[in-house]
Write a protein that holds these residues in place. Structure first.
Motif, PDB file in Angstrom:
ATOM      1  N   VAL A  29       0.882  -1.166   0.000  1.00 61.73           N
ATOM      2  CA  VAL A  29       0.000   0.000   0.000  1.00 61.73           C
ATOM      3  C   VAL A  29       0.916   1.211   0.000  1.00 61.73           C
ATOM      4  CG1 VAL A  29      -1.763   1.276   1.269  1.00 61.73           C
ATOM      5  CG2 VAL A  29      -1.788  -1.243   1.264  1.00 61.73           C
ATOM      6  N   ILE A 135     -12.455   3.780   6.976  1.00 58.71           N
ATOM      7  CA  ILE A 135     -12.684   2.451   6.410  1.00 58.71           C
ATOM      8  C   ILE A 135     -13.321   2.569   5.025  1.00 58.71           C
ATOM      9  CG2 ILE A 135     -14.050   0.334   6.687  1.00 58.71           C
ATOM     10  CD1 ILE A 135     -13.601   0.770   9.779  1.00 58.71           C
ATOM     11  N   VAL A 138     -10.647   3.611   2.567  1.00 57.97           N
ATOM     12  CA  VAL A 138      -9.801   2.479   2.170  1.00 57.97           C
ATOM     13  C   VAL A 138     -10.503   1.670   1.085  1.00 57.97           C
ATOM     14  CG1 VAL A 138      -8.786   0.303   2.967  1.00 57.97           C
ATOM     15  CG2 VAL A 138      -8.562   2.364   4.369  1.00 57.97           C
ATOM     16  N   ARG A 139     -11.796   1.419   1.284  1.00 61.06           N
ATOM     17  CA  ARG A 139     -12.561   0.681   0.274  1.00 61.06           C
ATOM     18  C   ARG A 139     -12.646   1.458  -1.032  1.00 61.06           C
ATOM     19  NH1 ARG A 139     -17.546  -1.248   4.223  1.00 61.06           N
ATOM     20  NH2 ARG A 139     -16.390  -2.888   5.321  1.00 61.06           N
ATOM     21  N   LEU A 143      -9.077  -1.108  -1.846  1.00 55.30           N
ATOM     22  CA  LEU A 143      -8.368  -1.966  -0.896  1.00 55.30           C
ATOM     23  C   LEU A 143      -9.344  -2.548   0.118  1.00 55.30           C
ATOM     24  CD1 LEU A 143      -5.433   0.522  -0.252  1.00 55.30           C
ATOM     25  CD2 LEU A 143      -5.344  -1.537  -1.686  1.00 55.30           C
ATOM     26  N   ALA A 145     -10.213  -3.220   4.071  1.00 50.44           N
ATOM     27  CA  ALA A 145      -9.935  -2.707   5.412  1.00 50.44           C
ATOM     28  C   ALA A 145     -10.421  -3.731   6.418  1.00 50.44           C
ATOM     29  CB  ALA A 145     -10.645  -1.371   5.634  1.00 50.44           C
ATOM     30  N   VAL A 171      -6.454  -1.315  12.073  1.00 47.11           N
ATOM     31  CA  VAL A 171      -7.024  -1.635  10.765  1.00 47.11           C
ATOM     32  C   VAL A 171      -5.951  -2.225   9.874  1.00 47.11           C
ATOM     33  CG1 VAL A 171      -8.298  -0.762   8.770  1.00 47.11           C
ATOM     34  CG2 VAL A 171      -8.644   0.296  11.020  1.00 47.11           C
ATOM     35  N   ILE A 173      -4.753  -3.275   6.231  1.00 45.73           N
ATOM     36  CA  ILE A 173      -5.062  -2.686   4.932  1.00 45.73           C
ATOM     37  C   ILE A 173      -4.233  -3.369   3.847  1.00 45.73           C
ATOM     38  CG2 ILE A 173      -5.075  -0.551   3.566  1.00 45.73           C
ATOM     39  CD1 ILE A 173      -5.099   0.978   6.266  1.00 45.73           C
TER      40      ILE A 173
END
Length: 197
Positions: A29, A135, A138-139, A143, A145, A171, A173
């Motif tokens: 990431v 979160i 991240v989605r 990606l 989470a 979290v 990731i």
């Protein structure tokens, strides 16, 4: 016609298809991805624009080992495999930033948030709200989470934070790996949640 303005593909990415990954690929990431996530979710609202969420990114092997010692045994393997780990925390001294964040009402720093217990309660609520935004961010980056609360909270605070920061969650990731998903658990129906009066 859908009652939602958000495109169905985005609905699936953020909600319907979104899952907590239990395995990850080795794909890193990047810092640019994390910056893009923050640059999106920073616009989501908090009370008095207080923005109390703070994020500690665990990238080095040394920091990862320190964190793994504090993660519950059932969560260790997936945390060890995640390309990036974020410790999300509430800043109980968020009020110091209010004159800049709330320029139309800078007095809020002292009028509303002078007392530490008031700040702690507000920081906990609003940083948790921001954690949910994080979160979703991240989605939105494509990606997975994996938020977790199975860890030694005092240990994480001592190791990675200070007395002014309260840990909320860890979290994991990254991109989902092989057999990443548990079966989808049931959800409550609308009529089980919503009461009309």
């Amino acid at each position: 016609m859908s009652e939602l303005a958000l495109h169905p593909t985005a609905q699936d990415l953020l909600f319907r298809q979104a899952r907590t990954a239990n395995t990850f690929t080795a794909e890193p990431v990047t810092e640019d991805q994390v910056q893009a996530i923050y640059d999106l979710v920073k616009y989501a609202p908090t009370a008095y624009n207080q923005s109390p969420l703070r994020v500690v990114l665990i990238r080095s092997d040394e920091a990862r080992e320190r964190l793994l010692d504090l993660i519950d045994e059932g969560n260790r393997r997936k945390t060890a495999a995640a390309p990036l780990i974020a410790v999300l925390a509430a800043d109980n001294e968020f009020h110091e930033e209010l004159p800049a964040l709330l320029p139309h009402f800078p007095q809020a720093k002292d009028l509303i948030f002078a007392d530490r217990p008031v700040r702690e309660e507000s920081a906990l609520l609003n940083a948790t709200l921001q954690a949910a935004y994080f979160i979703l961010g991240v989605r939105a980056a494509g990606l997975a989470a994996g938020p977790m609360t199975g860890f030694d909270f005092p240990g994480v605070q001592k190791e990675f934070l200070d007395d002014d920061h309260t840990p909320l969650m860890v979290v994991n990731i990254g991109r989902p790996g092989a057999d990443a998903w548990f079966p989808r658990s049931p959800r409550l129906a609308y009529h089980e949640v919503v009461t009309k009066v």
